[in-house]
Design an enzyme around this catalytic site. Structure first.
Site, PDB file in Angstrom:
ATOM      1  N   ASN A 121       1.230  -1.948  -0.205  1.00 43.57           N
ATOM      2  CA  ASN A 121       0.047  -0.328  -0.036  1.00 43.57           C
ATOM      3  C   ASN A 121       0.798   0.958   0.386  1.00 43.57           C
ATOM      4  O   ASN A 121       2.214   1.154   0.730  1.00 43.57           O
ATOM      5  CB  ASN A 121      -1.125  -0.192   1.247  1.00 43.57           C
ATOM      6  N   ASP A 150      -0.327   4.359  -0.225  1.00 40.07           N
ATOM      7  CA  ASP A 150      -0.573   5.817   0.200  1.00 40.07           C
ATOM      8  C   ASP A 150       0.184   6.967   0.731  1.00 40.07           C
ATOM      9  O   ASP A 150       0.638   7.349   0.876  1.00 40.07           O
ATOM     10  CB  ASP A 150      -2.366   5.058   1.310  1.00 40.07           C
ATOM     11  N   HIS A 151       1.112   6.439   1.850  1.00 36.96           N
ATOM     12  CA  HIS A 151       1.708   7.392   2.342  1.00 36.96           C
ATOM     13  C   HIS A 151       3.024   7.450   1.759  1.00 36.96           C
ATOM     14  O   HIS A 151       3.819   8.931   2.445  1.00 36.96           O
ATOM     15  CB  HIS A 151       2.498   6.629   3.971  1.00 36.96           C
ATOM     16  N   ARG A 210       3.088  18.861   1.348  1.00 37.92           N
ATOM     17  CA  ARG A 210       3.941  19.910   0.081  1.00 37.92           C
ATOM     18  C   ARG A 210       2.875  20.406  -0.831  1.00 37.92           C
ATOM     19  O   ARG A 210       3.431  21.524  -1.342  1.00 37.92           O
ATOM     20  CB  ARG A 210       5.537  20.202   0.393  1.00 37.92           C
ATOM     21  N   HIS A 228      -5.701   3.803  -1.884  1.00 34.72           N
ATOM     22  CA  HIS A 228      -7.059   3.841  -0.885  1.00 34.72           C
ATOM     23  C   HIS A 228      -7.556   4.894  -1.494  1.00 34.72           C
ATOM     24  O   HIS A 228      -6.594   6.721  -0.999  1.00 34.72           O
ATOM     25  CB  HIS A 228      -6.732   3.804   0.692  1.00 34.72           C
ATOM     26  N   ARG A 247      -9.039   7.808  -0.431  1.00 37.00           N
ATOM     27  CA  ARG A 247     -10.229   8.374   0.447  1.00 37.00           C
ATOM     28  C   ARG A 247     -11.397   9.399  -0.308  1.00 37.00           C
ATOM     29  O   ARG A 247     -10.199  10.748  -0.880  1.00 37.00           O
ATOM     30  CB  ARG A 247      -9.494   8.901   1.583  1.00 37.00           C
ATOM     31  N   ARG A 285      -6.585  13.007   1.255  1.00 38.51           N
ATOM     32  CA  ARG A 285      -5.576  13.219   2.093  1.00 38.51           C
ATOM     33  C   ARG A 285      -4.483  12.905   1.624  1.00 38.51           C
ATOM     34  O   ARG A 285      -3.433  13.475   1.984  1.00 38.51           O
ATOM     35  CB  ARG A 285      -5.978  13.295   3.625  1.00 38.51           C
ATOM     36  N   GLU A 295      -8.441   0.446  -3.483  1.00 44.09           N
ATOM     37  CA  GLU A 295      -9.559   0.297  -1.597  1.00 44.09           C
ATOM     38  C   GLU A 295      -9.910   2.009  -2.096  1.00 44.09           C
ATOM     39  O   GLU A 295      -9.545   2.587  -2.123  1.00 44.09           O
ATOM     40  CB  GLU A 295      -8.283   0.096  -0.790  1.00 44.09           C
ATOM     41  N   THR A 350      -7.023   6.238  10.489  1.00 45.05           N
ATOM     42  CA  THR A 350      -6.432   5.352   9.388  1.00 45.05           C
ATOM     43  C   THR A 350      -7.834   4.040   9.631  1.00 45.05           C
ATOM     44  O   THR A 350      -8.632   5.447  10.510  1.00 45.05           O
ATOM     45  CB  THR A 350      -5.407   4.532   9.692  1.00 45.05           C
ATOM     46  N   THR A 351      -8.286   3.714   8.573  1.00 46.80           N
ATOM     47  CA  THR A 351      -8.959   3.059   9.031  1.00 46.80           C
ATOM     48  C   THR A 351      -9.132   2.327  10.367  1.00 46.80           C
ATOM     49  O   THR A 351      -7.983   1.278  10.639  1.00 46.80           O
ATOM     50  CB  THR A 351      -9.152   2.284   7.922  1.00 46.80           C
ATOM     51  N   GLU A 359     -10.824  -9.276   3.529  1.00 48.63           N
ATOM     52  CA  GLU A 359      -9.206  -9.311   4.566  1.00 48.63           C
ATOM     53  C   GLU A 359      -9.611  -8.641   5.286  1.00 48.63           C
ATOM     54  O   GLU A 359     -10.006  -8.306   5.940  1.00 48.63           O
ATOM     55  CB  GLU A 359      -9.157  -7.270   3.637  1.00 48.63           C
ATOM     56  N   HIS A 366      -2.903  -4.312   7.800  1.00 50.82           N
ATOM     57  CA  HIS A 366      -2.861  -2.723   8.584  1.00 50.82           C
ATOM     58  C   HIS A 366      -2.953  -3.395   9.900  1.00 50.82           C
ATOM     59  O   HIS A 366      -2.607  -4.549  10.622  1.00 50.82           O
ATOM     60  CB  HIS A 366      -4.695  -3.459   9.585  1.00 50.82           C
ATOM     61  N   GLY A 370       1.454  -1.413   4.475  1.00 51.23           N
ATOM     62  CA  GLY A 370       1.822  -0.777   3.654  1.00 51.23           C
ATOM     63  C   GLY A 370       2.905   0.862   4.843  1.00 51.23           C
ATOM     64  O   GLY A 370       3.761   0.539   4.586  1.00 51.23           O
TER      65      GLY A 370
HETATM   66  N1  PXP Z   1      -5.901  -2.674   4.555  1.00 53.41           N
HETATM   67  C1  PXP Z   1      -6.594  -2.030   4.879  1.00 53.41           C
HETATM   68  C2  PXP Z   1      -7.980  -2.368   4.154  1.00 53.41           C
HETATM   69  C3  PXP Z   1      -6.416  -1.479   5.026  1.00 53.41           C
HETATM   70  O1  PXP Z   1      -7.026   0.138   4.816  1.00 53.41           O
HETATM   71  C4  PXP Z   1      -5.157  -0.603   5.026  1.00 53.41           C
HETATM   72  C5  PXP Z   1      -4.846   0.397   5.664  1.00 53.41           C
HETATM   73  O2  PXP Z   1      -4.907   1.789   5.134  1.00 53.41           O
HETATM   74  C6  PXP Z   1      -4.067  -1.771   4.919  1.00 53.41           C
HETATM   75  C7  PXP Z   1      -4.170  -2.697   4.567  1.00 53.41           C
HETATM   76  C8  PXP Z   1      -2.621  -1.684   5.810  1.00 53.41           C
HETATM   77  O3  PXP Z   1      -2.206  -1.453   6.488  1.00 53.41           O
HETATM   78  P1  PXP Z   1      -0.294  -0.122   6.792  1.00 53.41           P
HETATM   79  O4  PXP Z   1      -0.764   0.884   5.853  1.00 53.41           O
HETATM   80  O5  PXP Z   1      -1.222  -0.358   8.337  1.00 53.41           O
HETATM   81  O6  PXP Z   1      -0.080  -1.534   6.958  1.00 53.41           O
END
Ligand code: PXP
Length: 246
Positions: free
Chosen positions: A11, A13-14, A22, A47, A49, A53, A74, A104-105, A155, A192, A214
């Site tokens: 993942n 996202d970060h 920025r 993801h 959102r 964000r 996602e 976060t979720t 999941e 997660h 992620g």
């Molecule tokens: N699975 C789902 C459904 C999530 O929402 C997330 C976080 O966005 C992850 C996995 C990954 O979690 P992490 O970033 O804590 O590894």
């Protein structure tokens, strides 16, 4: 004999979180995704959102077009997200609950309360040729309800395990839910809060085919680079499955 190969979806996202701090073009999550693939990731998860964000619409479009593995998109089961999924047809959509105020979720889907919405979403995605996974808590009722709704995969939320890995009940719940999901014919994924330090026992659950990881990878990549961060997790997963011979 060792356990069947377990897929690693990264993942990213970060990577976008750092960029959005920025509102600049760098770092590019698509470039990060390509490095993850180079390091052996089997797929990329992102993801989008509702509040945008981190990942932006254009990131999802570029990921769908440019990655060489597969995209797990996602999102919440909203009309806007489903329309995007229908247009892009990623390999999979993982439906998650979403609340604007959360960091976060925080929990799995309420598969009972959201039943009509989820049933409709799964049907729409199936018509578009997209596999659907539901992000749920590791509870028997949620697994059975996901099956009744027609999900291709579940999941399992590993957050409770990640917060209390020493409590055997958190791992037991994942193992039981994974066995039930597989016995009902669904693919079982998990994710997660997983990291090199805690992934082993989850990776060793035989029915779990795929992990979504992620934050720990992106955080570690700051110190060792994306390729090495992915390889470290991959090794931890492989070691756990190899050690758990039967
Ligand atoms: N699975 C789902 C459904 C999530 O929402 C997330 C976080 O966005 C992850 C996995 C990954 O979690 P992490 O970033 O804590 O590894």
């Amino acid at each position: 004999m060792s356990l069947r190969y377990q897929r690693l979806y990264v993942n990213i996202d970060h990577v976008a979180t750092v960029r959005q701090a920025r509102r600049s073009p760098e770092p590019d999550p698509v470039a990060a995704a390509r490095l993850c693939e180079q390091a052996g990731a089997d797929g990329i998860t992102a993801h989008l959102r509702e509040d945008r964000r981190h990942i932006q619409d254009d990131d999802i479009r570029r990921l769908a077009a440019e990655i060489t593995t597969v995209l797990n998109f996602e999102c919440a089961a909203t009309d806007e997200m489903l329309a995007l999924a229908e247009a892009l047809r990623p390999a999979a959509v993982t439906i998650v609950p979403e609340r604007r105020e959360e960091v976060t979720t925080e929990g799995g889907l309420d598969v009972v309360r959201a039943e009509p919405q989820l049933r409709d979403a799964i049907a729409r995605l199936r018509r578009a040729g997209v596999r659907t996974s539901l992000f749920i808590d590791a509870e028997a009722n949620a697994v059975r309800q996901s099956h009744a709704l027609g999900a291709d995969a579940i999941e399992l939320h590993t957050g409770p395990y990640a917060h209390a890995p020493a409590d055997p009940r958190t791992l037991r719940a994942l193992a039981d839910a994974a066995a039930l999901g597989a016995s009902l014919g669904m693919a079982v994924h998990a994710g997660h809060g997983l990291s090199v330090q805690n992934v082993g026992p989850v990776a060793a659950i035989p029915e779990i085919e795929e992990l979504n990881i992620g934050h720990a990878i992106v955080g570690r990549a700051i110190f060792v680079g994306m390729v090495e961060a992915v390889r470290e997790i991959r090794r931890a997963m492989d070691d756990a499955r190899e050690a758990d011979r039967f």
